[in-house]
Write an enzyme that holds these catalytic residues in place. Structure first.
Site, PDB file in Angstrom:
ATOM      1  N   THR A 126      18.266  53.810  44.979  1.00  0.00           N
ATOM      2  CA  THR A 126      17.259  53.031  44.268  1.00  0.00           C
ATOM      3  C   THR A 126      17.228  53.298  42.759  1.00  0.00           C
ATOM      4  O   THR A 126      17.493  54.427  42.317  1.00  0.00           O
ATOM      5  CB  THR A 126      15.855  53.358  44.839  1.00  0.00           C
ATOM      6  OG1 THR A 126      14.848  52.934  43.908  1.00  0.00           O
ATOM      7  CG2 THR A 126      15.647  54.844  45.069  1.00  0.00           C
ATOM      8  N   GLU A 128      14.663  53.711  41.216  1.00  0.00           N
ATOM      9  CA  GLU A 128      13.588  54.677  40.982  1.00  0.00           C
ATOM     10  C   GLU A 128      14.183  56.057  40.647  1.00  0.00           C
ATOM     11  O   GLU A 128      13.511  56.891  40.037  1.00  0.00           O
ATOM     12  CB  GLU A 128      12.674  54.735  42.220  1.00  0.00           C
ATOM     13  CG  GLU A 128      11.465  55.645  42.157  1.00  0.00           C
ATOM     14  CD  GLU A 128      10.366  55.246  41.158  1.00  0.00           C
ATOM     15  OE1 GLU A 128      10.355  54.099  40.686  1.00  0.00           O
ATOM     16  OE2 GLU A 128       9.521  56.108  40.841  1.00  0.00           O
ATOM     17  N   TYR A 150       9.242  60.211  45.881  1.00  0.00           N
ATOM     18  CA  TYR A 150      10.156  59.228  46.488  1.00  0.00           C
ATOM     19  C   TYR A 150      11.498  59.227  45.746  1.00  0.00           C
ATOM     20  O   TYR A 150      12.566  59.304  46.367  1.00  0.00           O
ATOM     21  CB  TYR A 150       9.505  57.840  46.435  1.00  0.00           C
ATOM     22  CG  TYR A 150      10.441  56.689  46.741  1.00  0.00           C
ATOM     23  CD1 TYR A 150      10.742  56.335  48.057  1.00  0.00           C
ATOM     24  CD2 TYR A 150      11.031  55.940  45.709  1.00  0.00           C
ATOM     25  CE1 TYR A 150      11.596  55.275  48.336  1.00  0.00           C
ATOM     26  CE2 TYR A 150      11.889  54.885  45.986  1.00  0.00           C
ATOM     27  CZ  TYR A 150      12.169  54.552  47.296  1.00  0.00           C
ATOM     28  OH  TYR A 150      13.022  53.510  47.563  1.00  0.00           O
ATOM     29  N   LYS A 154      15.124  60.361  47.250  1.00  0.00           N
ATOM     30  CA  LYS A 154      16.227  59.394  47.274  1.00  0.00           C
ATOM     31  C   LYS A 154      17.432  59.905  46.473  1.00  0.00           C
ATOM     32  O   LYS A 154      18.571  59.583  46.781  1.00  0.00           O
ATOM     33  CB  LYS A 154      15.754  58.053  46.712  1.00  0.00           C
ATOM     34  CG  LYS A 154      14.928  57.224  47.701  1.00  0.00           C
ATOM     35  CD  LYS A 154      15.835  56.493  48.688  1.00  0.00           C
ATOM     36  CE  LYS A 154      15.049  55.546  49.584  1.00  0.00           C
ATOM     37  NZ  LYS A 154      15.912  54.776  50.480  1.00  0.00           N
TER      38      LYS A 154
HETATM   39  P1  NAP Z   1      10.373  48.325  53.712  1.00  0.00           P
HETATM   40  O1  NAP Z   1      10.074  46.852  53.817  1.00  0.00           O
HETATM   41  O2  NAP Z   1       9.280  49.248  53.398  1.00  0.00           O
HETATM   42  O3  NAP Z   1      11.050  48.765  55.107  1.00  0.00           O
HETATM   43  C1  NAP Z   1      11.234  50.118  55.426  1.00  0.00           C
HETATM   44  C2  NAP Z   1      11.750  50.217  56.850  1.00  0.00           C
HETATM   45  O4  NAP Z   1      11.939  51.601  57.177  1.00  0.00           O
HETATM   46  C3  NAP Z   1      10.792  49.651  57.917  1.00  0.00           C
HETATM   47  O5  NAP Z   1      11.548  48.994  58.894  1.00  0.00           O
HETATM   48  C4  NAP Z   1      10.169  50.903  58.500  1.00  0.00           C
HETATM   49  O6  NAP Z   1       9.732  50.765  59.834  1.00  0.00           O
HETATM   50  C5  NAP Z   1      11.376  51.852  58.453  1.00  0.00           C
HETATM   51  N1  NAP Z   1      11.012  53.264  58.605  1.00  0.00           N
HETATM   52  C6  NAP Z   1      10.097  53.956  57.879  1.00  0.00           C
HETATM   53  N2  NAP Z   1      10.040  55.230  58.305  1.00  0.00           N
HETATM   54  C7  NAP Z   1      10.927  55.347  59.321  1.00  0.00           C
HETATM   55  C8  NAP Z   1      11.319  56.415  60.180  1.00  0.00           C
HETATM   56  N3  NAP Z   1      10.769  57.623  60.104  1.00  0.00           N
HETATM   57  N4  NAP Z   1      12.288  56.182  61.119  1.00  0.00           N
HETATM   58  C9  NAP Z   1      12.842  54.946  61.243  1.00  0.00           C
HETATM   59  N5  NAP Z   1      12.496  53.887  60.476  1.00  0.00           N
HETATM   60  C10 NAP Z   1      11.553  54.091  59.518  1.00  0.00           C
HETATM   61  O7  NAP Z   1      11.547  48.570  52.649  1.00  0.00           O
HETATM   62  P2  NAP Z   1      12.585  47.527  52.005  1.00  0.00           P
HETATM   63  O8  NAP Z   1      11.967  46.961  50.776  1.00  0.00           O
HETATM   64  O9  NAP Z   1      13.137  46.654  53.066  1.00  0.00           O
HETATM   65  O10 NAP Z   1      13.703  48.539  51.477  1.00  0.00           O
HETATM   66  C11 NAP Z   1      14.802  48.917  52.321  1.00  0.00           C
HETATM   67  C12 NAP Z   1      15.391  50.208  51.806  1.00  0.00           C
HETATM   68  O11 NAP Z   1      15.859  50.028  50.469  1.00  0.00           O
HETATM   69  C13 NAP Z   1      14.434  51.392  51.741  1.00  0.00           C
HETATM   70  O12 NAP Z   1      15.175  52.550  52.027  1.00  0.00           O
HETATM   71  C14 NAP Z   1      13.983  51.415  50.300  1.00  0.00           C
HETATM   72  O13 NAP Z   1      13.585  52.720  49.950  1.00  0.00           O
HETATM   73  C15 NAP Z   1      15.242  50.977  49.599  1.00  0.00           C
HETATM   74  N6  NAP Z   1      15.078  50.260  48.338  1.00  0.00           N
HETATM   75  C16 NAP Z   1      14.269  49.183  48.255  1.00  0.00           C
HETATM   76  C17 NAP Z   1      14.178  48.481  47.068  1.00  0.00           C
HETATM   77  C18 NAP Z   1      13.310  47.258  46.936  1.00  0.00           C
HETATM   78  O14 NAP Z   1      13.021  46.868  45.781  1.00  0.00           O
HETATM   79  N7  NAP Z   1      12.909  46.625  48.033  1.00  0.00           N
HETATM   80  C19 NAP Z   1      14.927  48.890  45.937  1.00  0.00           C
HETATM   81  C20 NAP Z   1      15.759  49.985  46.080  1.00  0.00           C
HETATM   82  C21 NAP Z   1      15.856  50.664  47.287  1.00  0.00           C
HETATM   83  P3  NAP Z   1       8.202  50.316  60.214  1.00  0.00           P
HETATM   84  O15 NAP Z   1       8.222  48.811  60.233  1.00  0.00           O
HETATM   85  O16 NAP Z   1       7.998  50.934  61.536  1.00  0.00           O
HETATM   86  O17 NAP Z   1       7.316  50.860  59.137  1.00  0.00           O
HETATM   87  O1  G4F Z   2       5.816  47.162  43.333  1.00  0.00           O
HETATM   88  P1  G4F Z   2       5.819  48.633  43.126  1.00  0.00           P
HETATM   89  O2  G4F Z   2       4.964  49.447  44.025  1.00  0.00           O
HETATM   90  O3  G4F Z   2       7.347  49.067  43.174  1.00  0.00           O
HETATM   91  P2  G4F Z   2       8.120  50.377  42.636  1.00  0.00           P
HETATM   92  O4  G4F Z   2       7.212  51.519  42.480  1.00  0.00           O
HETATM   93  O5  G4F Z   2       8.915  49.956  41.456  1.00  0.00           O
HETATM   94  O6  G4F Z   2       9.088  50.689  43.863  1.00  0.00           O
HETATM   95  C1  G4F Z   2       9.843  49.658  44.495  1.00  0.00           C
HETATM   96  O7  G4F Z   2      11.065  49.522  43.831  1.00  0.00           O
HETATM   97  C2  G4F Z   2      11.931  50.684  43.913  1.00  0.00           C
HETATM   98  C3  G4F Z   2      13.199  50.334  43.132  1.00  0.00           C
HETATM   99  O8  G4F Z   2      13.054  50.746  41.783  1.00  0.00           O
HETATM  100  C4  G4F Z   2      12.212  50.952  45.382  1.00  0.00           C
HETATM  101  F1  G4F Z   2      13.080  51.990  45.489  1.00  0.00           F
HETATM  102  C5  G4F Z   2      10.927  51.246  46.103  1.00  0.00           C
HETATM  103  O9  G4F Z   2      11.197  51.453  47.493  1.00  0.00           O
HETATM  104  C6  G4F Z   2      10.006  50.037  45.965  1.00  0.00           C
HETATM  105  O10 G4F Z   2      10.591  48.954  46.657  1.00  0.00           O
HETATM  106  O11 G4F Z   2       5.367  48.964  41.620  1.00  0.00           O
HETATM  107  C7  G4F Z   2       6.034  48.369  40.519  1.00  0.00           C
HETATM  108  C8  G4F Z   2       5.289  48.733  39.250  1.00  0.00           C
HETATM  109  C9  G4F Z   2       4.949  50.211  39.116  1.00  0.00           C
HETATM  110  O12 G4F Z   2       5.214  50.619  37.809  1.00  0.00           O
HETATM  111  C10 G4F Z   2       3.453  50.292  39.376  1.00  0.00           C
HETATM  112  O13 G4F Z   2       2.795  51.358  38.706  1.00  0.00           O
HETATM  113  O14 G4F Z   2       4.033  48.051  39.265  1.00  0.00           O
HETATM  114  C11 G4F Z   2       3.021  48.943  38.830  1.00  0.00           C
HETATM  115  N1  G4F Z   2       1.754  48.465  39.363  1.00  0.00           N
HETATM  116  C12 G4F Z   2       0.699  48.024  38.586  1.00  0.00           C
HETATM  117  N2  G4F Z   2      -0.329  47.680  39.372  1.00  0.00           N
HETATM  118  C13 G4F Z   2       1.380  48.390  40.645  1.00  0.00           C
HETATM  119  C14 G4F Z   2       0.085  47.895  40.663  1.00  0.00           C
HETATM  120  N3  G4F Z   2       2.054  48.693  41.777  1.00  0.00           N
HETATM  121  C15 G4F Z   2       1.429  48.477  42.957  1.00  0.00           C
HETATM  122  N4  G4F Z   2       2.100  48.731  44.100  1.00  0.00           N
HETATM  123  N5  G4F Z   2       0.131  48.006  43.012  1.00  0.00           N
HETATM  124  C16 G4F Z   2      -0.584  47.708  41.890  1.00  0.00           C
HETATM  125  O15 G4F Z   2      -1.738  47.287  41.956  1.00  0.00           O
END
Ligand code: NAP
Ligand code: G4F
Length: 344
Positions: A126, A128, A150, A154
């Site tokens: 990520t 992050e 986190y 990661k």
């Molecule tokens: P998400 O919607 O939060 O999905 C996370 C998944 O992980 C869910 O299916 C959840 O299952 C499962 N999980 C959580 N804890 C677990 C455990 N102990 N054992 C088995 N499964 C578990 O995340 P996403 O946005 O699809 O992201 C997918 C991956 O990419 C994650 O690893 C995230 O950290 C990474 N990532 C995401 C982004 C982004 O912007 N979306 C960017 C960079 C990296 P439940 O449904 O049971 O909770």
């Molecule tokens: O949407 P966020 O919670 O995403 P964040 O923290 O960037 O993390 C996501 O992206 C990562 C990749 O860089 C993934 F690895 C991670 O699993 C996840 O998918 O917050 C985005 C930004 C932050 O700076 C936060 O402080 O939005 C700001 N923010 C402002 N108001 C808020 C809010 N975030 C959340 N969740 N809720 C608010 O009300």
């Protein structure tokens, strides 16, 4: 022969899009789900792939479970998407987050190593990990400086993936994916919180949205584009790590502004810091205000990715820009509320 893919985190946003993508490619998809009192397969139903997936039980906390499952399924490719993925929660649950997002990955890597190095492995790293970004834009050579438990967890699993590739010659890739969003995004993440909130404001269900840091900048892309990059990485002759991003950054304030525009509201911003408000120009009503509970103890202020390596080596590029992404998310939320369809 039909290829077999095992996807952990199948019930999440990326799990849904990746399974749809792989099924279209002709893969047999196994989706690992952890035991909960009610398994949440609503995203898989929403995009119409649930019946084509073989759901199998697996929790990243339990190595015996991981071993038995991988031995039984014998996948050609493993996509490890499972994680405690919400940054804010990682400050309250740092040990759990480290166990699942850090050690959990080593549990899979050890299992694959013990099986002789097959299958191919994809790790969901990520942006992050860049945290307090040391340069902009960020690419594969940018030093890491994670700012949350986190991000730290990661980063550990990112380096473990690289180490297993180098030490045990495993086909293991890390995708350093920048934020990617969609109508399937969890409602706690800021983009979906805003798109859902704007739809509720438009339909007069709520009056305003409370947010944290409006200045934070993210490189937001569309999740449907990003899952293709995961697959492309595993199709290369040699395993490697890639940044996946759009190359455009916007603030949370920008996101709210564009989302409001898509429900015909022009926002005027007033005051600064904790007193900042977003006001509807036409009515004078406050539709955005600040609530400190959504700010973070240490913030990742600015993310902007340079995906040149992925473009050159994988032929990958994003298809959806920021404006279209925001409009798509608000449109889906409007429809969901109108249809009384609150699956997720
Ligand atoms: P998400 O919607 O939060 O999905 C996370 C998944 O992980 C869910 O299916 C959840 O299952 C499962 N999980 C959580 N804890 C677990 C455990 N102990 N054992 C088995 N499964 C578990 O995340 P996403 O946005 O699809 O992201 C997918 C991956 O990419 C994650 O690893 C995230 O950290 C990474 N990532 C995401 C982004 C982004 O912007 N979306 C960017 C960079 C990296 P439940 O449904 O049971 O909770
Ligand atoms: O949407 P966020 O919670 O995403 P964040 O923290 O960037 O993390 C996501 O992206 C990562 C990749 O860089 C993934 F690895 C991670 O699993 C996840 O998918 O917050 C985005 C930004 C932050 O700076 C936060 O402080 O939005 C700001 N923010 C402002 N108001 C808020 C809010 N975030 C959340 N969740 N809720 C608010 O009300």
């Amino acid at each position: 022969m039909t290829k077999k893919a095992l996807i952990t985190g199948i019930t999440g946003q990326d799990g849904a899009y990746l399974s749809e993508f792989l099924i279209k490619k002709g893969y047999k998809v196994y989706g690992a789900v952890r035991r909960t009192s009610s398994i949440n397969t609503s995203r898989l139903s929403y995009i119409g792939v649930l019946d084509d997936i073989d759901l199998v039980p697996m929790d990243l906390a339990e190595i015996t479970n991981i071993q038995r499952l991988i031995e039984r399924v014998e996948p050609d490719e493993i996509y490890n998407l499972a994680a405690q993925s919400f940054v804010q929660t990682s400050y309250e649950q740092p040990i759990y987050t480290s166990d699942i997002d850090g050690i959990g990955v080593t549990r899979i890597l050890e299992t694959v190593r013990n099986l002789g190095g097959n299958p191919k492995f994809y790790q969901a790293s990520t942006s992050e990990m860049f945290g307090k970004a040391q340069q902009s834009p960020q690419n594969e050579n940018t030093p890491f400086y994670p700012r949350s438990p986190y991000g730290v967890a990661k980063l550990y699993s990112h380096w473990m993936t690289i180490n297993y590739r180098e030490a045990w010659n495993m086909f293991a890739c890390s995708g350093i994916l920048f934020n990617h969003e969609s109508p399937l995004r969890g409602t706690e993440f800021v983009t979906r919180k805003i798109s859902q909130g704007m739809a509720q404001i438009a339909l007069k269900k709520i009056k305003k949205i409370n947010l944290g840091n409006l200045n934070a900048e993210r490189d937001w892309g569309f999740a449907g584009d990003y899952v293709e990059a995961m697959w492309l990485m595993l199709q290369k002759e040699k395993p490697d790590d890639y940044v996946i991003a759009t190359g455009e950054t916007n603030s949370v304030r920008d996101f709210a502004q564009v989302a409001a525009k898509s429900i015909d509201i022009d926002i005027e911003w007033d005051n600064e810091g904790e007193g900042e408000v977003g006001i509807c120009k036409k009515t004078g009503n406050t539709i955005i205000s600040i609530d400190k509970q959504y700010t973070r103890p240490s913030e990742t202020d600015h993310l902007l990715g340079d995906a040149s390596k992925a473009k050159d080596n994988l032929g990958w590029k994003p298809s959806i820009n920021f404006q279209s992404l925001v409009n798509m998310m608000v449109k889906h939320d409007l429809k969901r509320i109108e249809d009384n369809n609150f699956w997720f």
